[in-house]
Design a protein around this motif. Structure first.
Motif, PDB file in Angstrom:
ATOM      1  N   SER A  86       0.174 -43.285   2.483  1.00 59.16           N
ATOM      2  CA  SER A  86       0.921 -42.224   1.792  1.00 59.16           C
ATOM      3  C   SER A  86       0.047 -40.991   1.604  1.00 59.16           C
ATOM      4  CB  SER A  86       1.425 -42.706   0.434  1.00 59.16           C
ATOM      5  OG  SER A  86       2.399 -43.701   0.609  1.00 59.16           O
ATOM      6  N   ARG A  87      -1.218 -41.205   1.216  1.00 59.74           N
ATOM      7  CA  ARG A  87      -2.145 -40.084   1.046  1.00 59.74           C
ATOM      8  C   ARG A  87      -2.315 -39.317   2.347  1.00 59.74           C
ATOM      9  NH1 ARG A  87      -6.702 -39.292   3.159  1.00 59.74           N
ATOM     10  NH2 ARG A  87      -7.080 -41.493   3.607  1.00 59.74           N
ATOM     11  N   ILE A  88      -2.491 -40.048   3.441  1.00 64.38           N
ATOM     12  CA  ILE A  88      -2.667 -39.394   4.738  1.00 64.38           C
ATOM     13  C   ILE A  88      -1.431 -38.563   5.070  1.00 64.38           C
ATOM     14  CG2 ILE A  88      -2.904 -39.797   7.234  1.00 64.38           C
ATOM     15  CD1 ILE A  88      -4.607 -42.323   6.448  1.00 64.38           C
ATOM     16  N   GLY A  89      -0.246 -39.143   4.894  1.00 66.50           N
ATOM     17  CA  GLY A  89       0.994 -38.399   5.146  1.00 66.50           C
ATOM     18  C   GLY A  89       1.105 -37.159   4.280  1.00 66.50           C
ATOM     19  N   GLU A  90       0.736 -37.272   3.023  1.00 71.88           N
ATOM     20  CA  GLU A  90       0.791 -36.120   2.107  1.00 71.88           C
ATOM     21  C   GLU A  90      -0.188 -35.029   2.534  1.00 71.88           C
ATOM     22  OE1 GLU A  90       0.109 -37.830  -1.755  1.00 71.88           O
ATOM     23  OE2 GLU A  90       2.045 -38.878  -1.726  1.00 71.88           O
ATOM     24  N   GLU A  91      -1.390 -35.431   2.955  1.00 75.37           N
ATOM     25  CA  GLU A  91      -2.372 -34.437   3.404  1.00 75.37           C
ATOM     26  C   GLU A  91      -1.908 -33.732   4.678  1.00 75.37           C
ATOM     27  OE1 GLU A  91      -6.588 -35.259   3.299  1.00 75.37           O
ATOM     28  OE2 GLU A  91      -6.289 -36.780   1.735  1.00 75.37           O
ATOM     29  N   LEU A  92      -1.267 -34.469   5.569  1.00 76.17           N
ATOM     30  CA  LEU A  92      -0.720 -33.842   6.782  1.00 76.17           C
ATOM     31  C   LEU A  92       0.373 -32.859   6.405  1.00 76.17           C
ATOM     32  CD1 LEU A  92      -0.577 -36.976   9.127  1.00 76.17           C
ATOM     33  CD2 LEU A  92      -2.247 -35.100   9.202  1.00 76.17           C
ATOM     34  N   ASP A  93       1.219 -33.245   5.449  1.00 78.59           N
ATOM     35  CA  ASP A  93       2.291 -32.368   4.968  1.00 78.59           C
ATOM     36  C   ASP A  93       1.711 -31.095   4.345  1.00 78.59           C
ATOM     37  OD1 ASP A  93       5.220 -31.983   4.342  1.00 78.59           O
ATOM     38  OD2 ASP A  93       4.377 -31.946   2.296  1.00 78.59           O
ATOM     39  N   GLU A  94       0.659 -31.234   3.550  1.00 77.56           N
ATOM     40  CA  GLU A  94       0.022 -30.086   2.905  1.00 77.56           C
ATOM     41  C   GLU A  94      -0.570 -29.117   3.929  1.00 77.56           C
ATOM     42  OE1 GLU A  94      -2.790 -31.752   0.144  1.00 77.56           O
ATOM     43  OE2 GLU A  94      -1.187 -32.593  -1.112  1.00 77.56           O
ATOM     44  N   LEU A  95      -0.979 -29.641   5.073  1.00 76.48           N
ATOM     45  CA  LEU A  95      -1.502 -28.777   6.136  1.00 76.48           C
ATOM     46  C   LEU A  95      -0.395 -27.926   6.767  1.00 76.48           C
ATOM     47  CD1 LEU A  95      -3.864 -31.233   8.082  1.00 76.48           C
ATOM     48  CD2 LEU A  95      -4.562 -29.290   6.641  1.00 76.48           C
ATOM     49  N   GLY A  96       0.847 -28.397   6.674  1.00 73.19           N
ATOM     50  CA  GLY A  96       1.958 -27.698   7.312  1.00 73.19           C
ATOM     51  C   GLY A  96       2.612 -28.489   8.428  1.00 73.19           C
ATOM     52  N   LEU A  97       2.208 -29.747   8.583  1.00 74.52           N
ATOM     53  CA  LEU A  97       2.852 -30.617   9.562  1.00 74.52           C
ATOM     54  C   LEU A  97       4.028 -31.320   8.891  1.00 74.52           C
ATOM     55  CD1 LEU A  97      -0.345 -32.184  11.123  1.00 74.52           C
ATOM     56  CD2 LEU A  97       1.284 -30.723  12.313  1.00 74.52           C
ATOM     57  N   ARG A  98       5.155 -31.350   9.578  1.00 72.10           N
ATOM     58  CA  ARG A  98       6.319 -32.071   9.063  1.00 72.10           C
ATOM     59  C   ARG A  98       6.308 -33.468   9.667  1.00 72.10           C
ATOM     60  NH1 ARG A  98      11.314 -32.532  11.212  1.00 72.10           N
ATOM     61  NH2 ARG A  98      11.008 -30.729  12.544  1.00 72.10           N
ATOM     62  N   ALA A 112      -5.935 -29.690  15.088  1.00 71.76           N
ATOM     63  CA  ALA A 112      -7.382 -29.757  14.833  1.00 71.76           C
ATOM     64  C   ALA A 112      -7.650 -30.052  13.357  1.00 71.76           C
ATOM     65  CB  ALA A 112      -8.049 -28.452  15.253  1.00 71.76           C
ATOM     66  N   ALA A 113      -6.891 -29.436  12.463  1.00 75.44           N
ATOM     67  CA  ALA A 113      -7.063 -29.677  11.031  1.00 75.44           C
ATOM     68  C   ALA A 113      -6.687 -31.119  10.678  1.00 75.44           C
ATOM     69  CB  ALA A 113      -6.231 -28.685  10.226  1.00 75.44           C
ATOM     70  N   ALA A 114      -5.659 -31.649  11.322  1.00 76.54           N
ATOM     71  CA  ALA A 114      -5.228 -33.028  11.055  1.00 76.54           C
ATOM     72  C   ALA A 114      -6.331 -34.017  11.410  1.00 76.54           C
ATOM     73  CB  ALA A 114      -3.951 -33.344  11.836  1.00 76.54           C
ATOM     74  N   ALA A 115      -7.111 -33.717  12.435  1.00 76.53           N
ATOM     75  CA  ALA A 115      -8.197 -34.613  12.846  1.00 76.53           C
ATOM     76  C   ALA A 115      -9.260 -34.746  11.762  1.00 76.53           C
ATOM     77  CB  ALA A 115      -8.825 -34.123  14.150  1.00 76.53           C
ATOM     78  N   ASP A 116      -9.306 -33.795  10.831  1.00 73.62           N
ATOM     79  CA  ASP A 116     -10.299 -33.835   9.751  1.00 73.62           C
ATOM     80  C   ASP A 116      -9.819 -34.596   8.523  1.00 73.62           C
ATOM     81  OD1 ASP A 116     -12.204 -32.403  11.192  1.00 73.62           O
ATOM     82  OD2 ASP A 116     -11.416 -30.467  10.509  1.00 73.62           O
ATOM     83  N   PRO A 153      -9.290 -37.614   6.280  1.00 73.22           N
ATOM     84  CA  PRO A 153      -9.897 -38.957   6.249  1.00 73.22           C
ATOM     85  C   PRO A 153      -8.876 -40.044   6.588  1.00 73.22           C
ATOM     86  CG  PRO A 153     -10.595 -37.677   4.347  1.00 73.22           C
ATOM     87  CD  PRO A 153      -9.509 -36.879   5.034  1.00 73.22           C
ATOM     88  N   GLY A 154      -9.251 -40.923   7.520  1.00 74.22           N
ATOM     89  CA  GLY A 154      -8.367 -41.982   7.990  1.00 74.22           C
ATOM     90  C   GLY A 154      -7.757 -41.682   9.340  1.00 74.22           C
ATOM     91  N   VAL A 155      -7.734 -40.417   9.736  1.00 74.32           N
ATOM     92  CA  VAL A 155      -7.183 -40.038  11.037  1.00 74.32           C
ATOM     93  C   VAL A 155      -8.249 -40.299  12.095  1.00 74.32           C
ATOM     94  CG1 VAL A 155      -6.386 -38.101  12.461  1.00 74.32           C
ATOM     95  CG2 VAL A 155      -5.554 -38.362  10.107  1.00 74.32           C
ATOM     96  N   VAL A 156      -7.863 -41.023  13.163  1.00 72.38           N
ATOM     97  CA  VAL A 156      -8.810 -41.348  14.228  1.00 72.38           C
ATOM     98  C   VAL A 156      -8.496 -40.646  15.547  1.00 72.38           C
ATOM     99  CG1 VAL A 156      -9.502 -43.566  13.225  1.00 72.38           C
ATOM    100  CG2 VAL A 156      -7.574 -43.484  14.828  1.00 72.38           C
ATOM    101  N   GLU A 157      -7.283 -40.103  15.691  1.00 72.65           N
ATOM    102  CA  GLU A 157      -6.924 -39.408  16.929  1.00 72.65           C
ATOM    103  C   GLU A 157      -5.710 -38.532  16.676  1.00 72.65           C
ATOM    104  OE1 GLU A 157      -6.839 -41.128  21.216  1.00 72.65           O
ATOM    105  OE2 GLU A 157      -4.809 -41.374  20.443  1.00 72.65           O
ATOM    106  N   VAL A 158      -5.714 -37.360  17.290  1.00 72.47           N
ATOM    107  CA  VAL A 158      -4.572 -36.455  17.212  1.00 72.47           C
ATOM    108  C   VAL A 158      -4.289 -35.958  18.623  1.00 72.47           C
ATOM    109  CG1 VAL A 158      -3.646 -34.312  16.238  1.00 72.47           C
ATOM    110  CG2 VAL A 158      -5.211 -35.720  14.879  1.00 72.47           C
ATOM    111  N   GLN A 159      -3.023 -36.017  19.018  1.00 74.74           N
ATOM    112  CA  GLN A 159      -2.610 -35.513  20.328  1.00 74.74           C
ATOM    113  C   GLN A 159      -1.584 -34.409  20.136  1.00 74.74           C
ATOM    114  OE1 GLN A 159      -1.253 -39.349  21.849  1.00 74.74           O
ATOM    115  NE2 GLN A 159      -2.789 -39.180  23.455  1.00 74.74           N
ATOM    116  N   GLU A 160      -1.750 -33.331  20.901  1.00 71.32           N
ATOM    117  CA  GLU A 160      -0.755 -32.272  20.936  1.00 71.32           C
ATOM    118  C   GLU A 160       0.193 -32.566  22.096  1.00 71.32           C
ATOM    119  OE1 GLU A 160      -2.333 -28.224  20.834  1.00 71.32           O
ATOM    120  OE2 GLU A 160      -4.262 -29.135  20.307  1.00 71.32           O
ATOM    121  N   VAL A 161       1.489 -32.480  21.830  1.00 70.41           N
ATOM    122  CA  VAL A 161       2.501 -32.763  22.838  1.00 70.41           C
ATOM    123  C   VAL A 161       3.224 -31.465  23.160  1.00 70.41           C
ATOM    124  CG1 VAL A 161       4.561 -34.126  23.353  1.00 70.41           C
ATOM    125  CG2 VAL A 161       2.753 -35.096  21.929  1.00 70.41           C
ATOM    126  N   MET A 162       3.555 -31.260  24.412  1.00 76.88           N
ATOM    127  CA  MET A 162       4.168 -30.005  24.853  1.00 76.88           C
ATOM    128  C   MET A 162       5.689 -30.021  24.690  1.00 76.88           C
ATOM    129  SD  MET A 162       1.611 -28.153  25.642  1.00 76.88           S
ATOM    130  CE  MET A 162       2.436 -26.787  26.418  1.00 76.88           C
TER     131      MET A 162
END
Length: 153
Positions: A121-133, A87-91, A93-102
């Motif tokens: 690169s910015r988007i990847g860094e922001e995802l990393d800062e959220l805690g997503l690898r 849900a945080a990743a969807a916020d 900027p630049g992210v248009v869709e996020v899917q959770e996979v089981m």
């Protein structure tokens, strides 16, 4: 309402909307299913209020729109935090869709648009800062969709 509560008419309405929601009126659906337009409108309202129909979205061809960097970013989140992080990743900027996979690995799929390599690169860094690898990034060339055929029964 759960999936087993859907009758044949509900499924056929869902199929019609998935096939072409923008240019399909309740009158068009009613004519093809041999029911009244008011029946179709009532069913659609019920499907919406029950959360089965969650919205109507534009299917954008990002390449034709001038966004060459439509990217799939494959991420891993700790299972207990997956929903919150998605849900945080969807916020971002630049992210248009996020899917959770089981699955345990590669369990968050992020579709994003970057205007250039630095933006990706910015988007990847922001995802990393959220805690997503971030484990992989792929440019998307095209997406092909079709309605789920079971709804057509």
């Amino acid at each position: 309402m759960s999936i087993r509560d859907l009758d044949s008419l509900d499924r056929r309405i869902l199929y019609s909307l998935q096939a072409e929601a923008r240019h399909t009126s309740s009158n068009d659906i009613a004519a093809s299913l041999d029911v009244s337009a008011s029946t179709v409108r009532n069913r659609i309202q019920r499907l919406e209020s029950d959360g089965i129909i969650r919205g109507y979205h534009a299917d954008v061809d990002y390449e034709d729109a001038g966004y060459q960097l439509f990217t799939l970013i494959v991420c891993t989140a700790p299972i207990p935090e997956r929903e919150e992080l998605a849900a945080a990743a969807a916020d971002v900027p630049g992210v248009v869709e996020v899917q959770e996979v089981m699955t345990g690995e590669a369990n968050v799929l992020v579709r994003a648009i970057g205007v250039d390599g630095d933006d990706l690169s910015r988007i990847g860094e922001e995802l990393d800062e959220l805690g997503l690898r971030v484990s992989d990034e792929d440019l998307i060339r095209n997406t092909h969709r079709r309605p789920y055929s079971r709804f057509e029964e």
